[in-house]
Write a protein that holds these residues in place. Sequence first.
Motif, PDB file in Angstrom:
ATOM      1  N   GLN A 165       0.820  -1.203   0.000  1.00  0.00           N
ATOM      2  CA  GLN A 165       0.000   0.000   0.000  1.00  0.00           C
ATOM      3  C   GLN A 165       0.858   1.259   0.000  1.00  0.00           C
ATOM      4  N   LYS A 166       1.987   1.199   0.684  1.00  0.00           N
ATOM      5  CA  LYS A 166       2.896   2.339   0.716  1.00  0.00           C
ATOM      6  C   LYS A 166       3.489   2.608  -0.663  1.00  0.00           C
ATOM      7  N   ARG A 167       3.794   1.541  -1.408  1.00  0.00           N
ATOM      8  CA  ARG A 167       4.306   1.714  -2.767  1.00  0.00           C
ATOM      9  C   ARG A 167       3.256   2.336  -3.674  1.00  0.00           C
ATOM     10  N   VAL A 168       2.008   1.930  -3.515  1.00  0.00           N
ATOM     11  CA  VAL A 168       0.930   2.514  -4.315  1.00  0.00           C
ATOM     12  C   VAL A 168       0.791   4.000  -4.015  1.00  0.00           C
ATOM     13  N   SER A 169       0.861   4.363  -2.749  1.00  0.00           N
ATOM     14  CA  SER A 169       0.711   5.769  -2.368  1.00  0.00           C
ATOM     15  C   SER A 169       1.867   6.616  -2.892  1.00  0.00           C
ATOM     16  N   LYS A 170       3.081   6.063  -2.898  1.00  0.00           N
ATOM     17  CA  LYS A 170       4.237   6.818  -3.379  1.00  0.00           C
ATOM     18  C   LYS A 170       4.156   7.112  -4.873  1.00  0.00           C
ATOM     19  N   LYS A 171       3.590   6.168  -5.630  1.00  0.00           N
ATOM     20  CA  LYS A 171       3.555   6.320  -7.083  1.00  0.00           C
ATOM     21  C   LYS A 171       2.314   7.048  -7.571  1.00  0.00           C
ATOM     22  N   PHE A 172       1.412   7.392  -6.661  1.00  0.00           N
ATOM     23  CA  PHE A 172       0.197   8.098  -7.063  1.00  0.00           C
ATOM     24  C   PHE A 172       0.503   9.578  -7.294  1.00  0.00           C
ATOM     25  N   LYS A 173       0.017  10.110  -8.420  1.00  0.00           N
ATOM     26  CA  LYS A 173       0.209  11.509  -8.781  1.00  0.00           C
ATOM     27  C   LYS A 173      -1.154  12.178  -8.863  1.00  0.00           C
ATOM     28  N   LYS A 174      -1.403  13.073  -7.936  1.00  0.00           N
ATOM     29  CA  LYS A 174      -2.703  13.727  -7.866  1.00  0.00           C
ATOM     30  C   LYS A 174      -2.870  14.720  -9.012  1.00  0.00           C
ATOM     31  N   GLY A 175      -4.001  14.601  -9.696  1.00  0.00           N
ATOM     32  CA  GLY A 175      -4.297  15.522 -10.786  1.00  0.00           C
ATOM     33  C   GLY A 175      -3.548  15.251 -12.069  1.00  0.00           C
ATOM     34  N   LYS A 176      -2.821  14.159 -12.168  1.00  0.00           N
ATOM     35  CA  LYS A 176      -2.051  13.828 -13.367  1.00  0.00           C
ATOM     36  C   LYS A 176      -2.375  12.398 -13.801  1.00  0.00           C
ATOM     37  N   PRO A 177      -2.130  12.072 -15.072  1.00  0.00           N
ATOM     38  CA  PRO A 177      -2.313  10.677 -15.515  1.00  0.00           C
ATOM     39  C   PRO A 177      -1.373   9.738 -14.756  1.00  0.00           C
ATOM     40  N   GLN A 178      -1.898   8.607 -14.355  1.00  0.00           N
ATOM     41  CA  GLN A 178      -1.108   7.671 -13.559  1.00  0.00           C
ATOM     42  C   GLN A 178      -0.169   6.856 -14.464  1.00  0.00           C
ATOM     43  N   SER A 179       1.013   6.572 -13.943  1.00  0.00           N
ATOM     44  CA  SER A 179       2.029   5.846 -14.696  1.00  0.00           C
ATOM     45  C   SER A 179       1.759   4.350 -14.676  1.00  0.00           C
ATOM     46  N   ASN A 180       2.499   3.629 -15.517  1.00  0.00           N
ATOM     47  CA  ASN A 180       2.368   2.170 -15.536  1.00  0.00           C
ATOM     48  C   ASN A 180       2.888   1.545 -14.240  1.00  0.00           C
ATOM     49  N   ASN A 181       3.887   2.190 -13.616  1.00  0.00           N
ATOM     50  CA  ASN A 181       4.397   1.676 -12.343  1.00  0.00           C
ATOM     51  C   ASN A 181       3.327   1.744 -11.250  1.00  0.00           C
ATOM     52  N   TYR A 182       2.511   2.795 -11.300  1.00  0.00           N
ATOM     53  CA  TYR A 182       1.411   2.906 -10.338  1.00  0.00           C
ATOM     54  C   TYR A 182       0.399   1.781 -10.554  1.00  0.00           C
ATOM     55  N   LYS A 183       0.084   1.502 -11.819  1.00  0.00           N
ATOM     56  CA  LYS A 183      -0.884   0.454 -12.123  1.00  0.00           C
ATOM     57  C   LYS A 183      -0.348  -0.918 -11.705  1.00  0.00           C
ATOM     58  N   LYS A 184       0.962  -1.129 -11.911  1.00  0.00           N
ATOM     59  CA  LYS A 184       1.552  -2.406 -11.503  1.00  0.00           C
ATOM     60  C   LYS A 184       1.539  -2.557  -9.985  1.00  0.00           C
ATOM     61  N   ALA A 185       1.864  -1.482  -9.266  1.00  0.00           N
ATOM     62  CA  ALA A 185       1.843  -1.542  -7.802  1.00  0.00           C
ATOM     63  C   ALA A 185       0.431  -1.797  -7.280  1.00  0.00           C
ATOM     64  N   LYS A 186      -0.537  -1.176  -7.925  1.00  0.00           N
ATOM     65  CA  LYS A 186      -1.926  -1.381  -7.519  1.00  0.00           C
ATOM     66  C   LYS A 186      -2.370  -2.810  -7.790  1.00  0.00           C
ATOM     67  N   GLN A 187      -1.868  -3.378  -8.884  1.00  0.00           N
ATOM     68  CA  GLN A 187      -2.213  -4.751  -9.219  1.00  0.00           C
ATOM     69  C   GLN A 187      -1.618  -5.733  -8.209  1.00  0.00           C
ATOM     70  N   ARG A 188      -0.383  -5.477  -7.775  1.00  0.00           N
ATOM     71  CA  ARG A 188       0.234  -6.347  -6.764  1.00  0.00           C
ATOM     72  C   ARG A 188      -0.541  -6.302  -5.453  1.00  0.00           C
ATOM     73  N   LEU A 189      -0.989  -5.114  -5.076  1.00  0.00           N
ATOM     74  CA  LEU A 189      -1.764  -4.978  -3.843  1.00  0.00           C
ATOM     75  C   LEU A 189      -3.084  -5.736  -3.940  1.00  0.00           C
TER      76      LEU A 189
END
Length: 389
Positions: A223-247
């Motif tokens: 969950q901490k990795r997902v929060s670190k890669k989240f960008k408010k107000g911007k398109p989310q990166s593929n790393n964010y999507k991968k971290a969210k998928q692992r969670l």
Amino acid sequence: MLVYESKLKGTKEQYGRLDEAIRTALFVRNACIRSWMDGESKSRNDTYKYCKVLADNPEFPWAKRLNSQARQASAERAWASINRFFDNCKKQIPGRKGFPKFKKNHPNHGSVEYKQSGYKLSDDRKYITFTDGFEAGLFRLWGTRDLHYYQLNQIKRVRVVRRADGYYAQFLIDHNRVEKREPTNTTIGLDVGLNHFYTDNNGETVDNPTYLRKSERKLKRLQKRVSKKFKKGKPQSNNYKKAKQRLATKHLQVSRQRKDFAVKTALCVVRSNDLVAYEDLKVKNMVRNHRLAKSISDVSWTMFREWIEYFGKVYGVVTVAVPPHNTSQDCSNCGKKVIKSLSTRTHKCPHCGYVADRDENAARNILELGLRTVGHISCQNLEAINLQN
């Protein structure tokens, strides 16, 4: 009705087409609820007719691509939520009545259901082809279930389910499962708890596995990795999507561990006894205690009870849900009430001197109530038979 599940093996492009079908089924469901809220649909047949209106509407060309019976299945889901809301209002259930809500498209949830058309099974029952307008194509069925034991006309529906680790096909088979079992001449009363998963009337206990507590450290890290890669107000990166998928995959693993434990424990209890008595707990009200909500949700008492009732029907074992009032306070030896706080784990009766573990005493009371209930039901059945004669 049996539900067999197999994982769908295909290409990334095929999975994308399944996503379109699931998103369209969700659109049809939400549209049917909106039609009911606007007063256009007043019955289930009206929602069926509205599916035809959606398919013929040029503004929604994707709705026509979905199989007609799949659209009807989505309408049935919408009407089921509406009907549930009306039933809760009639029963005057306190609190929220479950007003139908619009569902969002989630990347790790969702399903689409086909009835008798929209798909085709191969002769060896190892492949399935989806033939609706989305043209998802041929998928391999990967699993241990053998569909050759059942005729094709017994498969009433096929549901495509999207989860965090892939796509699955659920086959709803019209079959009445009945298993034979030798009588054991034993009865059991179960008192579920947090210290132990359950304690029976003989003092035997089963440890609580606490899968969520054991995985909590890894879940926090993911969950901490997902929060670190989240960008408010911007398109989310593929790393964010991968971290969210692992969670999401880790949460799915915990839920599967919990279900596996509940199923195996319930099966062992039912096959070992001729009568199973347990508490009719209102878990929905108990989780309002924020100090114990996580622990109560982790032990999954409701799932355990559902599987006990299911296996009871399969193996012909009597299962009785008794009211939990004063089962921990009353003495199972003399019947007098002995007031105890939740922290008091030993039952000591000042009237008869009986000493036992708190949960064991409660389990004995639960079994006694269960036997009384069964006897009362038997007397009622006997009276009904005498009246008929």
